[in-house]
Scaffold this active site. Structure first.
Site, PDB file in Angstrom:
ATOM      1  N   CYS A  16       1.455  -9.746   0.202  1.00 39.78           N
ATOM      2  CA  CYS A  16       2.725  -9.490  -1.404  1.00 39.78           C
ATOM      3  C   CYS A  16       2.484 -11.043  -1.920  1.00 39.78           C
ATOM      4  O   CYS A  16       3.186 -11.334  -2.310  1.00 39.78           O
ATOM      5  CB  CYS A  16       3.885 -10.293   0.347  1.00 39.78           C
ATOM      6  SG  CYS A  16       3.754  -8.098   0.746  1.00 39.78           S
ATOM      7  N   LYS A  19       2.560 -10.343  -5.771  1.00 37.23           N
ATOM      8  CA  LYS A  19       3.885 -10.636  -6.216  1.00 37.23           C
ATOM      9  C   LYS A  19       4.271 -11.285  -6.701  1.00 37.23           C
ATOM     10  O   LYS A  19       4.112 -12.918  -7.367  1.00 37.23           O
ATOM     11  CB  LYS A  19       4.841  -9.627  -4.438  1.00 37.23           C
ATOM     12  CG  LYS A  19       5.674  -9.598  -3.876  1.00 37.23           C
ATOM     13  CD  LYS A  19       6.591  -8.917  -3.436  1.00 37.23           C
ATOM     14  CE  LYS A  19       8.017  -9.264  -3.545  1.00 37.23           C
ATOM     15  NZ  LYS A  19       8.540  -9.059  -2.002  1.00 37.23           N
ATOM     16  N   ASP A 226      13.601  -7.894   4.304  1.00 39.00           N
ATOM     17  CA  ASP A 226      12.548  -8.673   5.542  1.00 39.00           C
ATOM     18  C   ASP A 226      11.306  -9.430   4.715  1.00 39.00           C
ATOM     19  O   ASP A 226      12.396  -9.398   3.345  1.00 39.00           O
ATOM     20  CB  ASP A 226      11.542  -7.089   5.662  1.00 39.00           C
ATOM     21  CG  ASP A 226      11.206  -6.557   4.313  1.00 39.00           C
ATOM     22  OD1 ASP A 226      11.628  -7.244   3.725  1.00 39.00           O
ATOM     23  OD2 ASP A 226      10.144  -5.932   4.264  1.00 39.00           O
TER      24      ASP A 226
END
Length: 347
Positions: A16, A19, A226
């Site tokens: 992640c 991103k 989340d």
């Protein structure tokens, strides 16, 4: 046979941490025309929620999301497991039960062997099987960097949808996993991660956020999201902006995964933590003299991170007890929602 290579050597970023920075994403989306109003679209892009929700009928709503990224580890099977767990988490964050998934596959053919690619897909399928769903199809391309993820679908009662915009002043903030995935993955790429740190990384990122599908059954649970690429502060701030409230985050409350503090104190960090802070730091008040390494951890991109749940104080014992039953032993109360403008105060 194609020579075996490290997956992380083929990726400019991982997990992640790939991103787009929050500020960059806001600038891009600002130029995109808003979709026409659809009466059955219960959740769209309005508050940067975890998934879209479409009302099917009075008893069912469809939850749909997609998530994919480049490798955070070198083991193909583990990479597949992490990516799949991360994608399914968006369904759980909306209070839904997953029903099936589609695979998103982009692989550098000629650089990775077919065995490595098959292992990635097998890892993803293994997690889907653990969640009780099939990988029912997908799409693949030849790409410069290895990319894997899922389109994940789920079902929820329309009255039980959880969003990131319904937190209330007085709510407690509960985080279901420990922090530091980005630090551990950076340490891994630098070959500075001890075996126990790697074990902690894999255990956390492959733990399904099953509690999400049960949250609507607990009285006093008001909102959830989340915690992934924007870090704890970034996703908490999205919750504050969605609900028009402030939050207090206790700096020492989140449990840190094994090895994180030592690596962070020695200067190991991800580029994404700095980009995150640059994107939303103006909405965060830090204590005077706050250590940079502690700030980095609060901004650390969490690949397949935990759920951040806003709930009444009275609901905490029951939810915590269920989390322990599900093996979420790093769950902790990390702050609270208060009246005020959409900002965060670290205390």
């Amino acid at each position: 046979m194609t020579q075996q290579v490290r997956l992380t050597d083929l990726a400019h970023g991982g997990g992640c941490g790939c991103k787009l920075a929050p500020a960059v994403l806001r600038d891009i989306l600002a130029g995109v025309p808003q979709a026409a109003l659809f009466p059955n679209l219960m959740v769209g892009t309005e508050t940067s929620d975890d998934a879209a929700v479409w009302r099917l009928n009075d008893q069912q709503a469809l939850v749909a999301t997609t998530d994919f990224f480049m490798p955070v580890v070198d083991d193909p099977f583990d990479f597949g497991r992490i990516a799949a767990t991360n994608a399914i988490s968006d369904v759980y964050a909306m209070g839904a039960t997953p029903i099936f998934a589609l695979a998103i596959v982009g692989m550098p053919i000629g650089k990775l062997s077919t065995d490595q690619i098959s292992a990635i897909l097998a890892g993803g399928a293994a997690v889907c099987a653990e969640a009780g769903i099939p990988v029912a199809g997908g799409h693949s391309i030849d790409s410069v960097e290895p990319i894997y993820g899922l389109v994940a679908m789920g079902l929820v009662h329309p009255d039980k949808v959880l969003t990131n915009r319904t937190a209330r002043p007085g709510d407690v903030l509960l985080l279901t996993k420990g922090l530091g995935v980005g630090v551990l993955s950076a340490g891994f790429k630098q070959e500075r991660l001890a075996p126990e740190g790697y074990a902690a990384l894999i255990a956390s990122t492959t733990q399904l956020n099953r509690i999400g599908a049960e949250l609507a059954g607990f009285a006093g649970v008001h909102a959830a999201t989340d915690v992934t690429g924007f870090g704890l502060l970034g996703h908490a701030l999205e919750m504050c902006r969605g609900a028009g409230v402030s939050a207090e985050i206790q700096a020492g409350a989140p449990i840190l995964l094994d090895g994180v503090e030592a690596l962070a104190r020695s200067g190991v960090r991800t580029g994404a933590s700095g980009r995150n802070w640059a994107s939303y730091g103006e909405a965060v008040v830090l204590p005077e003299g706050f250590d940079d390494w502690r700030r980095d951890i609060l901004c650390d991109p969490q690949t397949s991170g935990g759920l951040l749940i806003a709930l009444s104080p009275e609901a905490v014992p029951q939810v915590m007890a269920r989390l322990v039953e599900l093996g979420a032993t790093a769950a902790a109360v990390v702050g609270r929602i208060v009246e005020g403008p959409p900002e965060i105060r670290v205390v």
